[in-house]
Each structure stands twice: as structure tokens, then as C-alpha cells.
Design a protein around this motif. Structure first.
Motif: not given
Length: 276
Positions: A185-187, A225-226, A232-234, A261-262
Motif C-alpha cells: 500500500v503506497a502512501t 490498514a484499510e 482481504e475481503a477481495e 488493526d489487522l
């Protein structure tokens, strides 16, 4: 390899222990010896209801021990008193454990503060890899959410040193893993924004494919985290694998970050690899 299996003798813990598929997966990655640990809270003392906790827990843990022995493992049991996560970490360090396992379901927000507190505290302070085995929520007789612990892995990386340490867990997980999704995840705060995450993930995927694991890569942008939870849902993995940076002791205590969070929010299992 040795594993500490922590149990509070709840229905969630029993689901972890009685599931033969989970035990088979742990055997495949090299676990040969289990140490069953149950902790009597330090605030339980003479004159209080439940003072015979030690006796009751000893009897219960012996039943669990027989289940694991019948599956072909060596088992030792520990009934101790104190703060659960501290005693679990202490025993894991004493025996040289390779993995700590705890069941968690968090039936409600309030219960999650109580039942899930040990898992969260272990996530903050564990010194060995931690497997949080997710148990069904909202039922009286729960089962594990994912039967095959390591069959489909979701590995999340920020390309840090400890993320690489988590990836090296595939050296033994590969014996039970068929598929893996690698996600970055790039931020805006990434120190290596100019790096090529697709290429770097591709190199990791090649290593997994050399081990016979089908691998795909995903690059997302946003809150780590989101976005990991969305992935994960996908892809519906059996377990999410992630490293905790923990650059300092203070930061580990105040983790409050992606890995915690996970542990608290993932639908399935989470395997957290702490710093060396």
C-alpha cells in the motif's frame, strides 16, 4: 519446532484445539511439540468465587492435551498465575517457541475489549511470531473461520526490514501454502515513493513460485490498514501475514498501527512477525 498454544478454556479456545485440520496445518509447517498454557488471572484470590481455578483449569487442559497427543504431537501443559500476555510471552521465551497461537473472536465491541485483550496485548509485545486464529462470532458453539491456516496467504509489505523478516516465514509456511497474494500500500509518507513496488513485489512472487506457490501481486494506495483489509475481503485468504516494525520498545507498546488493526479487525487469521 515448538508452539505455545494459549487457552482461556473458552469456547473460542476449544475450537482452536479440537480442529484437526488446523493441527494438520501446524504439523505440515514443522510444529512437533505443543505447550498448552492457561493463565489464572492474578486478581483471583482466596475468598473469591472461582478460587479453584487452578484445579478446574488443570483438569480441562488435560482433556485438551489428549486431543493434541492423539493427533501425533508431543504436549506439555502449564497452568500459571499472573497477567495472561506476560506469562504467555515468558513461557514462549523460556522454551524457545517458534510460534505462539491464540484464538480470538471478539463477539461484540464490549467483549472484544475483554476476550480479545490478550490477543491485542500479545500483538503489541510478542517476541515470537504470533498466530491469531479467528473463531466464529455470535454463536454458542463456535468453529474456526478458516479451516486451512496457511493454504491461501495474504502477505502485506512496506519493504521494511521486518517485512522481509515476515516474508522469510514462507521458508516453512510453504509446506502448507498453495496460493499467496502480495500487497503493498503506497502512501504519501512512504520513504521510497520513487521505488517501483510492482517490480519489487514481482521479485518476491518469483521466489514463492520457485517454492511451488502460485503468487499474484497487488499495489494499492491509501490508508495501509484499510487497504489491506479491503484486499482481504477481495481475495479471501486463510491468513494475513504481516510484520510489525517496532523500531523502539516505546513504539511497540504504543503500536496502535497497521498490525494491531489487522489483529483486531481482520475477518480471517492473522500471523504477526515481530522484530528480531
Amino acid at each position: 519446532m515448538k508452539a505455545v498454544l494459549a487457552t482461556d478454556l473458552s469456547a473460542a479456545s476449544e475450537a482452536t484445539i479440537r480442529n484437526e485440520t488446523c493441527l494438520d496445518c501446524l504439523g505440515r509447517i514443522g510444529i512437533e511439540e505443543f505447550h498448552l498454557v492457561t493463565v489464572v488471572p492474578s486478581n483471583v484470590h482466596g475468598g473469591m468465587p472461582g478460587i479453584d481455578f487452578e484445579k478446574r483449569r488443570t483438569n480441562a487442559i488435560r482433556r485438551y492435551s489428549r486431543v493434541i497427543e492423539d493427533a501425533g504431537f508431543d504436549v506439555e501443559t502449564h497452568v500459571v498465575r499472573g497477567t495472561p500476555h506476560r506469562r504467555i510471552i515468558g513461557i514462549a521465551g523460556t522454551i524457545g517457541a517458534n510460534l505462539t497461537i491464540v484464538g480470538s473472536r471478539g463477539k461484540s465491541p464490549l467483549e472484544n475489549r475483554v476476550v480479545g485483550s490478550t490477543a491485542r496485548n500479545l500483538a503489541r509485545t510478542t517476541e515470537t511470531p504470533l498466530l491469531v486464529n479467528r473463531i466464529e462470532r455470535g454463536v454458542d458453539d463456535p468453529d474456526v473461520v478458516r479451516q486451512h491456516l496457511f493454504q491461501r496467504m495474504l502477505y502485506a509489505t512496506d519493504f521494511s526490514e521486518n517485512a522481509e523478516r515476515a516474508f522469510e516465514s514462507f521458508a516453512y509456511l510453504r509446506h502448507a501454502t498453495r496460493e499467496a497474494t502480495l500487497v503493498h500500500v503506497a502512501t504519501p509518507k512512504d520513504p521510497d515513493q520513487e521505488s517501483d513496488p510492482e517490480r519489487r513485489l514481482g521479485k518476491l512472487a518469483t521466489r514463492l513460485e520457485d517454492w511451488g506457490i502460485d503468487a499474484e501481486t497487488v499495489v494499492r494506495r491509501g490508508d495501509p490498514a484499510e487497504e489491506i483489509l479491503a484486499t482481504e475481503a477481495e481475495v479471501n485468504p486463510t491468513t494475513v501475514l504481516v510484520g510489525s516494525r517496532g523500531h523502539s520498545r516505546l513504539r511497540r507498546l504504543l503500536l496502535g498501527s497497521v498490525s494491531e488493526d489487522l489483529v483486531g479487525r481482520a475477518t480471517g487469521n492473522v500471523m504477526l512477525v515481530p522484530p528480531a
